[in-house]
Enzyme design. Structure first.
Site, PDB file in Angstrom:
ATOM      1  N   ASP A  30       0.845  -1.191   0.000  1.00  0.00           N
ATOM      2  CA  ASP A  30       0.000   0.000   0.000  1.00  0.00           C
ATOM      3  C   ASP A  30       0.890   1.254   0.000  1.00  0.00           C
ATOM      4  O   ASP A  30       1.887   1.327   0.726  1.00  0.00           O
ATOM      5  CB  ASP A  30      -0.918   0.001   1.234  1.00  0.00           C
ATOM      6  CG  ASP A  30      -2.071   0.974   1.084  1.00  0.00           C
ATOM      7  OD1 ASP A  30      -3.220   0.520   0.969  1.00  0.00           O
ATOM      8  OD2 ASP A  30      -1.812   2.203   1.068  1.00  0.00           O
ATOM      9  N   ASN A  87     -12.987  -3.035   2.570  1.00  0.00           N
ATOM     10  CA  ASN A  87     -13.960  -1.970   2.762  1.00  0.00           C
ATOM     11  C   ASN A  87     -14.980  -1.974   1.634  1.00  0.00           C
ATOM     12  O   ASN A  87     -14.638  -2.260   0.485  1.00  0.00           O
ATOM     13  CB  ASN A  87     -13.245  -0.610   2.792  1.00  0.00           C
ATOM     14  CG  ASN A  87     -12.291  -0.487   3.966  1.00  0.00           C
ATOM     15  OD1 ASN A  87     -12.583  -0.950   5.062  1.00  0.00           O
ATOM     16  ND2 ASN A  87     -11.132   0.122   3.735  1.00  0.00           N
ATOM     17  N   HIS A 100     -10.403  -5.157  -3.029  1.00  0.00           N
ATOM     18  CA  HIS A 100      -9.044  -5.456  -2.575  1.00  0.00           C
ATOM     19  C   HIS A 100      -9.060  -5.824  -1.108  1.00  0.00           C
ATOM     20  O   HIS A 100      -9.769  -5.198  -0.313  1.00  0.00           O
ATOM     21  CB  HIS A 100      -8.104  -4.260  -2.802  1.00  0.00           C
ATOM     22  CG  HIS A 100      -8.656  -2.952  -2.336  1.00  0.00           C
ATOM     23  ND1 HIS A 100      -9.580  -2.234  -3.066  1.00  0.00           N
ATOM     24  CD2 HIS A 100      -8.435  -2.229  -1.210  1.00  0.00           C
ATOM     25  CE1 HIS A 100      -9.891  -1.126  -2.419  1.00  0.00           C
ATOM     26  NE2 HIS A 100      -9.218  -1.109  -1.275  1.00  0.00           N
ATOM     27  N   HIS A 102      -7.095  -5.606   2.253  1.00  0.00           N
ATOM     28  CA  HIS A 102      -5.982  -4.981   2.957  1.00  0.00           C
ATOM     29  C   HIS A 102      -5.406  -6.056   3.884  1.00  0.00           C
ATOM     30  O   HIS A 102      -6.154  -6.674   4.647  1.00  0.00           O
ATOM     31  CB  HIS A 102      -6.471  -3.842   3.858  1.00  0.00           C
ATOM     32  CG  HIS A 102      -6.960  -2.636   3.137  1.00  0.00           C
ATOM     33  ND1 HIS A 102      -6.182  -1.516   2.951  1.00  0.00           N
ATOM     34  CD2 HIS A 102      -8.156  -2.361   2.577  1.00  0.00           C
ATOM     35  CE1 HIS A 102      -6.886  -0.594   2.300  1.00  0.00           C
ATOM     36  NE2 HIS A 102      -8.087  -1.076   2.068  1.00  0.00           N
TER      37      HIS A 102
HETATM   38  P1  AMP Z   1      -9.729   1.614   0.246  1.00  0.00           P
HETATM   39  O1  AMP Z   1      -9.770   2.947   0.932  1.00  0.00           O
HETATM   40  O2  AMP Z   1     -10.193   0.466   1.088  1.00  0.00           O
HETATM   41  O3  AMP Z   1     -10.425   1.661  -1.092  1.00  0.00           O
HETATM   42  O4  AMP Z   1      -8.205   1.321   0.012  1.00  0.00           O
HETATM   43  C1  AMP Z   1      -7.499   1.843  -1.064  1.00  0.00           C
HETATM   44  C2  AMP Z   1      -6.058   1.735  -0.715  1.00  0.00           C
HETATM   45  O5  AMP Z   1      -5.292   1.853  -1.892  1.00  0.00           O
HETATM   46  C3  AMP Z   1      -5.559   2.802   0.250  1.00  0.00           C
HETATM   47  O6  AMP Z   1      -5.023   2.196   1.415  1.00  0.00           O
HETATM   48  C4  AMP Z   1      -4.497   3.549  -0.553  1.00  0.00           C
HETATM   49  O7  AMP Z   1      -3.408   3.967   0.229  1.00  0.00           O
HETATM   50  C5  AMP Z   1      -4.099   2.507  -1.576  1.00  0.00           C
HETATM   51  N1  AMP Z   1      -3.566   3.007  -2.819  1.00  0.00           N
HETATM   52  C6  AMP Z   1      -4.092   3.967  -3.608  1.00  0.00           C
HETATM   53  N2  AMP Z   1      -3.326   4.144  -4.704  1.00  0.00           N
HETATM   54  C7  AMP Z   1      -2.301   3.271  -4.600  1.00  0.00           C
HETATM   55  C8  AMP Z   1      -1.168   2.975  -5.413  1.00  0.00           C
HETATM   56  N3  AMP Z   1      -0.937   3.613  -6.581  1.00  0.00           N
HETATM   57  N4  AMP Z   1      -0.319   2.020  -5.000  1.00  0.00           N
HETATM   58  C9  AMP Z   1      -0.534   1.378  -3.831  1.00  0.00           C
HETATM   59  N5  AMP Z   1      -1.583   1.610  -3.024  1.00  0.00           N
HETATM   60  C10 AMP Z   1      -2.457   2.548  -3.399  1.00  0.00           C
END
Ligand code: AMP
Length: 120
Positions: A30, A87, A100, A102
């Site tokens: 992340d 989420n 996804h 986490h």
């Molecule tokens: P969510 O808020 O559950 O949709 O999680 C999305 C996650 O994607 C967050 O924890 C972000 O930090 C992560 N994220 C967004 N863009 C990227 C990226 N380019 N590379 C890695 N993680 C990302």
């Protein structure tokens, strides 16, 4: 299905710190880690939210958990413990509309996971 940042990562159109890949899924660290270990496991198939998972995705979704556990074992934190979270939509804080997992580890993780006072 609309394009997301994660579909661009799958197509290697934008970079990511990829730690695992197989036929069905991809895992990468992340970009904004919330724990010493924080990576995401995503299906290569675009599914926007948990609400969009269909019966035909049953094995695929199970596969994401198997991949998460495989990586946890390989990285050596499986026995210590870890948290897996997905989420769904705005109130849960979903920001990328491609499902996804986490995977968080590397420190004691509090429960419940949110900081706001719970009103029931
Ligand atoms: P969510 O808020 O559950 O949709 O999680 C999305 C996650 O994607 C967050 O924890 C972000 O930090 C992560 N994220 C967004 N863009 C990227 C990226 N380019 N590379 C890695 N993680 C990302």
């Amino acid at each position: 299905m609309s394009e997301t940042i994660f579909s661009k990562i799958i197509k290697r159109e934008i970079p990511a710190d990829i730690i695992y890949e197989d036929e069905f899924c991809l895992a990468f660290n992340d970009i904004n880690p919330q724990a010493p270990v924080h990576f995401l496991v995503i299906p290569k198939k675009s599914i926007a939210t948990i609400n969009d998972i269909e019966e035909q995705d049953r094995e695929l979704v199970g596969h994401l958990y198997i991949a998460a556990a495989k990586i946890a074992k390989e990285k050596g934190f499986a026995d210590d413990g870890y948290r897996v979270v997905m989420n769904c939509n705005e109130s849960a804080g979903q920001t990328v509309f491609h499902i996804h997992l986490h995977v968080l580890a590397g420190k004691p993780l509090g429960w419940p996971p949110y900081t706001d006072k719970l009103k029931v």
